[in-house]
Write a protein that holds these residues in place. Structure first.
Motif, PDB file in Angstrom:
ATOM      1  N   MET A 153       0.823  -1.198   0.000  1.00 34.66           N
ATOM      2  CA  MET A 153       0.000   0.000   0.000  1.00 34.66           C
ATOM      3  C   MET A 153       0.868   1.263   0.000  1.00 34.66           C
ATOM      4  O   MET A 153       0.603   2.205  -0.752  1.00 34.66           O
ATOM      5  N   VAL A 188       4.015   5.781  -5.352  1.00 33.16           N
ATOM      6  CA  VAL A 188       4.065   5.880  -6.815  1.00 33.16           C
ATOM      7  C   VAL A 188       2.977   6.823  -7.295  1.00 33.16           C
ATOM      8  O   VAL A 188       3.193   7.685  -8.150  1.00 33.16           O
ATOM      9  N   VAL A 206       2.703   1.665  -3.489  1.00 33.45           N
ATOM     10  CA  VAL A 206       1.785   2.080  -4.559  1.00 33.45           C
ATOM     11  C   VAL A 206       1.311   3.502  -4.321  1.00 33.45           C
ATOM     12  O   VAL A 206       1.241   4.312  -5.249  1.00 33.45           O
ATOM     13  N   ALA A 207       1.018   3.834  -3.069  1.00 35.04           N
ATOM     14  CA  ALA A 207       0.574   5.201  -2.777  1.00 35.04           C
ATOM     15  C   ALA A 207       1.690   6.194  -3.080  1.00 35.04           C
ATOM     16  O   ALA A 207       1.431   7.281  -3.609  1.00 35.04           O
TER      17      ALA A 207
END
Lengths: 351, 431
Positions: free
Chosen positions: B172, B178, B175-176
């Motif tokens: 998480m 990114v 990805v956050a």
């Protein structure tokens, strides 16, 4: 050189045959994989947002019954009697701020010294090692600092023996006329005076918290100092400045914003520190302005010691206390973030 | 200036060289002189003797801390005085500032060493027993000797809780991060502001949040029947799972922020090169941005782990205390190392305190290991590969080349070669 007859010699290039140029509309067509990627990334971002907002909203909602019951008294009452409807965070709020201030007072010179040493004085070869050591110091668990404070600092360095010899006693003996350093019901020159008046004080808790925040402040400050432009540094040297003169006229002015920001970052961390304070201080709920005297407390230690309250109101009141603490650290950290980001140029490296 | 040229009489004078030039000694450019060393040593000796005189003969001072402080203050004063005898104001101030900075740095180093050494020293009693690592505390009452009982349950608890927390926060968080770095816009700016705000969340408040939501509220719902039967497993009560949730709430903003900084450090030119070669955004992120930032990402994650593994207050509120080994994080209390340290050292008996120090030493050791791994991985700047990484990359490149040539050969074998057209005829030059 050819002299032009016409005074207005500006020539607009013409496109002889083709049509006049118009700005083309740039159209991008995303691939299906990019659509998926963007969706996944957005969902992850939104989920983080939802979790974070959930924490804030949940705390507020849960704290509401207690805050409504206590009203403004929640901020001014010096008691924690949730059964008898007489509770407030005034005492621990003041305690929190005092502990944080003691911590920052001790941590700031230490951090400036360490950061300056690493960025300016240390030999090039050992500077990276020292950077690692400072980072390691930030990673030491807070409970380790807590037991260090409780088992080494307090009994062996600060309040030694039955007489309580050490820095706190010295301070209250010679500077007791300052209200901050006064200790009630304690006669320093009385040989019978018990050391227990001087233990478990805001001052000792502040030192332990200072140990935790110093590396955080120091590592931010080191980065800020390292960013002072080399041209100006060499300019100062070329004008005959000593190293300290260079630091004062180049490094400090360039790093001022970052230094303030780093300090506030440390302050925010000091406000929320829990275990070190719980281990040192026996919590009290009245305002205790004498930092050398036994007793005191902080909001975080209040939460850690009272979370098992069975009543719903008790938990709600703790939520309210947590919310007050969160609000404080939030304001301090936001200010720190703004100041630090203003003092740095170019957050990203778009080459 | 007018000179008449008398060409033949001009002579060139060469500098005289010694018959034996000898070995040229390299000059040091440092500004340290012998006087400076003498002044420093003299000041140190004077300060030490004066302090010793003060403490033993003249005044009723005592205490080790006071001795050190008085010595240092006297040293600074005497050093300044001695320098002032033959230097001017700015130099004296420079010297005194240098002494103060060195002193503060040494003080900080001493503090770190004392904290680490003290923990290991006090922990030695417990660390010497083998049962300390292989047993839990079920048979060890407060008065049992150190040869009974250990921290197996706490080590298992710590590893499981941090493992679950990592399983939540790493995917998480990365990805956050990114999202924040690659899809800039108003929304991601807002998310970044919120994430930065949440790094201010005190860990005890994170614990309180999980305590009141997962532990109190969900259990209440389950008892009142508001929670559907299929979600009953969520109402875990005090358990390792609740603790790992609290750690996750605390760690998530830290990981996101650190990863975001690292990803933003990836040079924009690399991204543009990938896009210019026709890579999609997804391929750019997966094959260019993340590999370039890999060492930094690992460092961010490991430092976040070190932070999460040592945090006591969220665990204190959520995991519960037990003396039994409990490998199931979803059921019943599960203690962890920091919590074990905290509960042990607050007991009055010496045996438990010794065990607490032993556990603190193990915890410190874990943090040190994590830290060392982070430094080994993150020591190199982005894009520089180690020897193994270079070999693997060369291997991949070789396999690609083999694949391409095989495909080319297959194409040539299946279809007859087309005549090569002269492409210059295709482009029409407009006049």
């Amino acid at each position: 050189m050819v002299l032009v007859d016409e005074p207005r010699a500006t020539v607009t290039p013409s496109t002889p045959d083709g049509p006049a140029d118009r700005p083309r509309a740039v159209r991008t067509r995303l691939l299906a994989s990019d659509h998926v990627f963007r969706t996944v990334a957005r969902v992850a971002g939104s989920m983080v947002l939802v979790i974070m907002l959930l924490v804030g909203i949940f705390l507020s909602v849960q704290a509401w019954p207690a805050v409504r019951r206590a009203g403004w008294g929640f901020l001014t009452t010096q008691d924690w009697d949730t059964e008898g409807n007489h509770f407030g965070v005034a005492g621990v709020l003041v305690g929190t701020i005092l502990i944080a201030l003691v911590a920052i007072t001790i941590a700031l010179p230490l951090a400036i010294g360490a950061a300056l040493y690493i960025s300016e004085y240390a030999p090039r070869r050992i500077a990276p090692v020292l950077v690692n050591l400072v980072d390691l110091m930030a990673a030491v668990p807070s409970v380790v600092y807590g037991i260090w404070g409780f088992f080494l600092l307090q009994p062996h360095l600060l309040v030694v023996g039955n007489q309580g010899e050490g820095l706190p006693r010295w301070l209250t003996t010679y500077f007791g006329w300052i209200p901050l350093f006064a200790v009630d019901e304690y006669q320093p020159r009385d040989p019978e005076a018990s050391a227990s008046r001087l233990t478990s004080s805001t001052f000792i808790a502040g030192i332990v918290v200072a140990m935790m925040v110093t590396p955080i402040i120091a590592s931010v400050m080191r980065e800020v100092f390292a960013q002072a432009p080399p041209g100006e540094r060499e300019g100062a040297y070329a004008l005959g400045a000593t190293k300290w003169g260079m630091i004062r006229s180049v490094v400090f002015p360039f790093g001022r914003g970052g230094m303030i920001g780093a300090t506030m970052l440390g302050l925010g961390r000091a406000l929320g520190e829990t275990i070190g304070v719980v281990l040192i201080i026996s919590i009290g709920f009245v305002i205790q302005p004498h930092i050398l005297q036994n007793g005191g407390g902080s909001i975080s230690s209040l939460i850690a010691s009272r979370y098992q309250e069975s009543t719903e109101l008790g938990v709600a009141a703790l939520m309210g206390a947590g919310l007050v603490l969160f609000g404080m650290t939030l304001v301090v950290n936001m200010l720190a973030g703004v100041i630090i980001s203003r003092s740095r140029s170019g957050a990203s490296s778009e080459a | 200036m007018t000179t008449t040229m008398e060409a033949p009489t001009t002579t060139t004078t060469l500098p005289e060289r010694a018959a034996d030039p000898g070995v040229e000694v390299r000059r040091t450019t440092g500004s340290m002189r012998r006087t400076d060393v003498f002044v420093a040593l003299g000041a140190a000796w004077a300060a030490l003797s004066l302090t010793a005189l003060l403490f033993t003969r003249l005044t009723p001072f005592d205490g080790a801390l006071g001795f050190v402080v008085v010595t240092f203050v006297l040293f600074v004063a005497i050093y300044g005085l001695l320098t002032g005898l033959d230097e001017r104001g700015p130099t004296v101030r420079d010297r005194i500032a240098a002494v103060l900075v060195h002193g503060l740095a040494v003080l900080m180093l001493i503090a770190l060493v004392v904290v680490v050494v003290f923990t290991f020293y006090r922990g030695l009693d417990a660390l010497g027993h083998r049962n300390f690592y292989t047993q839990d505390m079920r048979d060890a009452g407060p008065l049992q000797p150190l040869s009974v009982g250990g921290i197996r349950h706490a080590v298992i608890g710590t590893l499981e809780q941090i493992g679950i927390a990592l399983a939540f926060t790493v995917p998480m968080g990365v990805v956050a991060a990114v999202f924040l770095a690659e899809l800039p816009g108003r929304f991601s700016r807002f998310v970044r502001t919120i994430v930065e705000a949440m790094t201010a969340l005190p860990s005890v408040v994170a614990g309180l949040f999980i305590y009141s939501s997962v532990i109190l509220l969900l259990n209440q719902w389950r008892e009142s029947g508001r929670l559907p039967e299929s979600l009953h497993w969520l109402a875990v009560g005090k358990s390792g799972f609740a603790a790992s949730l609290a750690i996750s709430v605390m760690m998530l903003p830290i990981v996101i922020r650190a990863a975001d900084v690292v990803i933003r450090l990836v040079p924009g030119t690399l991204r543009e090169a990938s896009l210019a070669l026709g890579g999609s955004q997804w391929r750019t992120v997966w094959h260019v941005v993340l590999p370039t930032a890999r060492s930094g990402l690992m460092t961010a994650i490991i430092l976040g782990t070190a932070r999460g593994i040592g945090e006591t207050s969220p665990v204190l509120l959520t995991s519960g205390v037990t003396a039994y080994t409990n490998a199931n994080p979803l059921h019943e209390p599960q203690i962890s190392l920091p919590l074990y340290v905290f509960t042990s050292v607050t007991r009055p008996d010496a045996g438990m305190i010794a065990r607490g120090f032993g556990a603190a030493a193990v915890l410190m050791f874990l943090v040190l290991i994590l830290f060392a791994i982070a430094r080994v991985i993150g020591g190199k700047p982005a894009g520089q590969l180690g020897r193994g990484q270079r070999r693997r990359r060369a291997g991949r490149s070789y396999r690609d080349a083999v694949r391409f040539s095989r495909r080319e050969r297959a194409r040539l074998a299946s279809a007859p070669p087309e005549p090569i057209r002269d492409t210059s005829d295709d482009t029409e030059v407009s006049t």
